[in-house]
Design an enzyme around this catalytic site. Sequence first.
Site, mmCIF file in Angstrom:
data_model
loop_
_atom_site.group_PDB
_atom_site.id
_atom_site.type_symbol
_atom_site.label_atom_id
_atom_site.label_comp_id
_atom_site.label_asym_id
_atom_site.label_seq_id
_atom_site.Cartn_x
_atom_site.Cartn_y
_atom_site.Cartn_z
ATOM 1 N N ARG A 81 65.923 -35.854 48.827
ATOM 2 C CA ARG A 81 65.022 -36.837 48.506
ATOM 3 C C ARG A 81 64.859 -37.652 49.579
ATOM 4 O O ARG A 81 66.258 -38.181 49.940
ATOM 5 C CB ARG A 81 65.102 -37.543 47.300
ATOM 6 C CG ARG A 81 64.847 -36.482 45.570
ATOM 7 C CD ARG A 81 64.890 -37.864 44.562
ATOM 8 N NE ARG A 81 64.730 -36.891 43.516
ATOM 9 C CZ ARG A 81 65.792 -36.576 42.702
ATOM 10 N NH1 ARG A 81 66.797 -35.772 43.387
ATOM 11 N NH2 ARG A 81 65.558 -35.291 41.658
ATOM 12 N N LYS A 113 68.560 -39.242 41.654
ATOM 13 C CA LYS A 113 67.461 -40.179 41.027
ATOM 14 C C LYS A 113 68.061 -38.875 38.736
ATOM 15 O O LYS A 113 68.717 -37.619 38.972
ATOM 16 C CB LYS A 113 66.422 -39.059 41.030
ATOM 17 C CG LYS A 113 64.825 -39.694 39.740
ATOM 18 C CD LYS A 113 63.893 -38.942 39.752
ATOM 19 C CE LYS A 113 62.298 -39.263 39.669
ATOM 20 N NZ LYS A 113 61.143 -38.853 39.883
ATOM 21 N N HIS A 130 58.169 -36.744 51.849
ATOM 22 C CA HIS A 130 58.481 -35.811 50.818
ATOM 23 C C HIS A 130 57.367 -34.548 51.073
ATOM 24 O O HIS A 130 58.542 -33.315 50.031
ATOM 25 C CB HIS A 130 57.870 -36.401 49.757
ATOM 26 C CG HIS A 130 58.642 -35.904 48.358
ATOM 27 N ND1 HIS A 130 60.118 -36.435 47.749
ATOM 28 C CD2 HIS A 130 58.315 -34.694 47.024
ATOM 29 C CE1 HIS A 130 60.159 -36.014 46.982
ATOM 30 N NE2 HIS A 130 59.081 -34.874 45.835
ATOM 31 N N ARG A 157 60.877 -31.956 51.107
ATOM 32 C CA ARG A 157 61.219 -30.965 49.832
ATOM 33 C C ARG A 157 60.577 -30.252 49.399
ATOM 34 O O ARG A 157 61.068 -29.185 49.000
ATOM 35 C CB ARG A 157 61.507 -32.591 49.241
ATOM 36 C CG ARG A 157 62.724 -31.742 48.121
ATOM 37 C CD ARG A 157 62.768 -33.399 46.931
ATOM 38 N NE ARG A 157 62.627 -33.671 45.730
ATOM 39 C CZ ARG A 157 64.661 -33.008 45.350
ATOM 40 N NH1 ARG A 157 64.970 -33.164 45.956
ATOM 41 N NH2 ARG A 157 64.334 -33.217 43.615
ATOM 42 N N HIS A 210 66.146 -31.333 39.185
ATOM 43 C CA HIS A 210 65.682 -31.726 38.049
ATOM 44 C C HIS A 210 66.573 -31.121 37.077
ATOM 45 O O HIS A 210 67.489 -30.582 37.232
ATOM 46 C CB HIS A 210 64.190 -31.030 38.144
ATOM 47 C CG HIS A 210 63.799 -30.809 39.576
ATOM 48 N ND1 HIS A 210 62.629 -30.036 40.258
ATOM 49 C CD2 HIS A 210 63.396 -32.352 39.843
ATOM 50 C CE1 HIS A 210 62.047 -30.123 40.988
ATOM 51 N NE2 HIS A 210 62.368 -31.245 41.032
ATOM 52 N N TYR A 249 56.620 -28.010 41.236
ATOM 53 C CA TYR A 249 56.804 -29.184 42.692
ATOM 54 C C TYR A 249 56.514 -27.366 43.404
ATOM 55 O O TYR A 249 55.873 -27.776 44.677
ATOM 56 C CB TYR A 249 58.257 -29.133 42.321
ATOM 57 C CG TYR A 249 58.685 -30.266 43.267
ATOM 58 C CD1 TYR A 249 59.238 -30.573 44.220
ATOM 59 C CD2 TYR A 249 58.824 -31.308 42.523
ATOM 60 C CE1 TYR A 249 59.518 -30.675 45.113
ATOM 61 C CE2 TYR A 249 59.195 -31.802 43.578
ATOM 62 C CZ TYR A 249 59.831 -32.021 44.889
ATOM 63 O OH TYR A 249 60.429 -33.498 45.279
#
Length: 164
Positions: free
Chosen positions: A11, A36, A103, A106, A129, A138
């Site tokens: 990220r 995150k 992004h 990613r 995740h 994703y």
Amino acid sequence: MLFTTYSAGLRVSEIVRLKLKDIDSERMQIFIENAKGKKDRYVNLSPVLLDILRGYFKQYSPRPKVYLFESEQTGDAYPIRTVQQIFSNAKRDAGILKEVGIHSLRHSFATHLLDKGTDIRYIKDLLGHFDIRTTERYLHVSKHQLVNIASPLDDLFKSKQIDW
């Protein structure tokens, strides 16, 4: 920055917080601290990326002291907006007209791993995740990939494990 983002599927917030001490060239890993969800994780350090980073350090003056990518003027980590602008400039210079942000690197990392046959559970862990459904949303699975999926029945028949 962009090579690092893509090669490890990071990220933009993780890129700006990467510290020199997070790069472990002996174990060929990058430590992502407090990502995150306050989750730590390790991702692979690509040998190609390691060579690129070593070249970067040879030409960078003054050499970064704390952060992998830091401002020459302040010694602080680059702001997220600066990294986003670097991506936009590179995209423009490459003649890419599609409206995508950093992004997308990613997303591409994850999609390319899936295309190579990497198990989605490993991709989930590399991306950091919590839930596999996030990883599934994703990934951009191409129709070409879906069309080329062979039925297990076909495999059994071809290997002559079943006979008609």
